[in-house]
Design a protein around this motif. Structure first.
Motif, PDB file in Angstrom:
ATOM      1  N   LEU A 115       0.831  -1.203   0.000  1.00  9.23           N
ATOM      2  CA  LEU A 115       0.000   0.000   0.000  1.00  9.23           C
ATOM      3  C   LEU A 115       0.868   1.257   0.000  1.00  9.23           C
ATOM      4  CD1 LEU A 115      -2.944  -0.856   2.433  1.00  9.23           C
ATOM      5  CD2 LEU A 115      -2.772  -1.190  -0.043  1.00  9.23           C
ATOM      6  N   PRO A 145      -7.597  -0.150  -2.933  1.00  9.79           N
ATOM      7  CA  PRO A 145      -6.643  -1.263  -3.000  1.00  9.79           C
ATOM      8  C   PRO A 145      -7.162  -2.418  -3.841  1.00  9.79           C
ATOM      9  CG  PRO A 145      -6.751  -0.423  -0.764  1.00  9.79           C
ATOM     10  CD  PRO A 145      -7.852   0.258  -1.535  1.00  9.79           C
ATOM     11  N   LEU A 184       0.312   3.269  -3.454  1.00  9.76           N
ATOM     12  CA  LEU A 184      -0.774   4.229  -3.271  1.00  9.76           C
ATOM     13  C   LEU A 184      -0.269   5.596  -2.822  1.00  9.76           C
ATOM     14  CD1 LEU A 184      -3.580   2.058  -1.609  1.00  9.76           C
ATOM     15  CD2 LEU A 184      -3.269   2.653  -4.022  1.00  9.76           C
TER      16      LEU A 184
END
Length: 441
Positions: free
Chosen positions: A231, A294, A235
């Motif tokens: 992540l 996600p 991201l």
């Protein structure tokens, strides 16, 4: 247990306030409150790590961490809004609403028996709560760029390991012996790639050289921790560069083994083009401060593995719908052995994949049902991404763009699966689409 070089105080470089760009105006007011209160109580208090590094290169830090000679218990006595956390690393969290200032006590490398340290598997640290001096703390940090201290006492930057020069030269360098440091914590290999992508730093050759050889150590890391690292990596607005870094340094086959195998087998490069386009789109959304799921991210990252598995199952004679379901389950199950993808993300990810087959259907009821599906928008966005792999999806994209505006008009103007091609032969649209669902990419 590998050890690092003892702290060399002669290496200390103090950069006074007028020789560095860090201003208190750029530091969180809550972090300043913590720094000042620790200082006023007679403790050493420094902003440390990524915040100092980012401020030096002109970035706005998201987190502000503090290092001090106060123990976690002493920090808790100073702040009523403090809670102590962690087993591997005992930390104090000072809570200001949604912002948390993390306060860590200076740590040492050598345990004289008074601390709490546990080492397993030839150097991997399970617990590391041995307190020491700021010099000790500096040499046990991972990268030189992360071992810089902004001292609230005189607003100087203190550098014990050459990090100030490395930041200025845009170099990411491990402190100590790279192999020993990676064995202590294999996730440092991912951090090297992630920070290089985020900062635009080149990885020092000595830091990069062991990566392909030591990549299998990542399999020892907890899958839940690898999910969190993914992540952070994908991201934060640098997903494309992070992926390229994983591939370049030999880490991709360990983190995403089936995706790596599928990309290697896809000679046309179509799957790679689509995956990189998806990561590029993710970076653009982050830059626009738009949400990124996600589930969608992992749908992109694991799509090559899904396509390859689907083709193998169809080659065994499985019906298309059954092959799609089995491929989705198999890829998800295998990836969970490496990265702990929670069900709240894995199930929507599978729905995005399985809906791709619906986009070749034109019957009125199916069109309306697809438009009403809660995952329609994500699945359609995914279809648009697939255009990077194959222009064959243009017709479907055009139809569903029109269907979102006016379903009746779209259905009336587009032929159904049973339409007749030129020459009178029935169109075998569904069969062709089902094959191209994987084979075309």
């Amino acid at each position: 247990m590998p050890t690092h070089n003892p702290p060399d105080t002669s290496a200390l470089r103090i950069i006074p306030r007028d020789q560095h760009p860090i201003s208190r105006r750029a530091i969180s007011p809550n972090a300043l409150r913590v720094l000042y209160r620790l200082h006023e109580a007679g403790h050493r208090a420094c902003l440390v790590g990524g915040a100092v590094r980012d401020l030096l290169v002109g970035l706005s830090p998201k987190d502000f961490d503090v290092a001090t000679d106060a123990t976690p218990e002493q920090v808790k006595q100073l702040f009523r809004n403090c809670r102590l956390i962690g087993r591997r690393f005992r930390l104090a969290h000072v809570v200001f609403g949604r912002e948390i200032i993390e306060v860590a006590t200076f740590r040492a490398n050598v345990d004289d028996g008074s601390g709490d340290r546990q080492v397993v598997d030839g150097g991997r640290l399970l617990r590391d709560n041995v307190y020491g001096t700021i010099e000790d703390d500096a040499v046990r940090r991972d990268f030189t760029a992360n071992a810089l201290y902004y001292d609230i006492a005189d607003f100087s930057v203190r550098d014990y390991v050459g990090g100030f020069e490395d930041v200025n030269n845009r170099v990411l360098r491990l402190i100590g012996d790279p192999e020993a440091r990676y064995r202590e914590d294999p996730v440092r290999m991912l951090r090297a790639v992630r920070l290089s992508a985020k900062l635009g730093f080149r990885i020092d050759p000595g830091t990069a050289q062991p990566l392909p050889r030591l990549a299998p150590l990542l399999a020892e890391a907890a899958p839940a921790r690898l999910f969190e690292e993914c992540l952070k990596m994908f991201l934060a607005g640098h997903a494309e560069q992070s992926f390229e870094g994983l591939d370049r340094h030999g880490l991709l086959p360990v983190l995403f083994p089936e995706t790596a195998a599928a990309l290697a087998a896809n000679r046309s490069g179509a799957l790679r083009r689509m995956l990189l386009e998806g990561l590029r789109s993710t970076d653009q959304r982050v830059a626009r401060e738009e949400p990124v799921s996600p589930a969608f991210l992992f749908a992109v990252l694991l799509w090559p593995a899904y396509c390859r598995t689907l083709m193998a199952l169809q080659a065994q004679g499985l019906h298309a719908a059954e092959a799609e379901r089995r491929a989705a389950d198999r890829v998800t199950l295998h990836q969970l052995e490496r990265v702990a993808l929670p069900r709240r993300f894995s199930l929507p990810m599978q729905e995005i994949w399985l809906m791709q087959a619906r986009f070749s259907q034109r019957q009125r009821k199916r069109v309306l049902r697809t438009l009403a599906h809660p995952r329609f928008r994500a699945a359609f966005d995914f279809l648009v991404l697939r255009r990077a792999a194959s222009p064959a999806h243009e017709e479907d994209i055009a139809f569903w763009q029109e269907a979102q505006r006016d379903p009746d008009a779209a259905i009336a103007t587009r032929p159904d699966d049973g339409s007749v091609e030129e020459g009178g032969a029935p169109r075998k649209r569904r069969r062709r689409r089902r094959r191209s669902h994987a084979a075309g990419e």
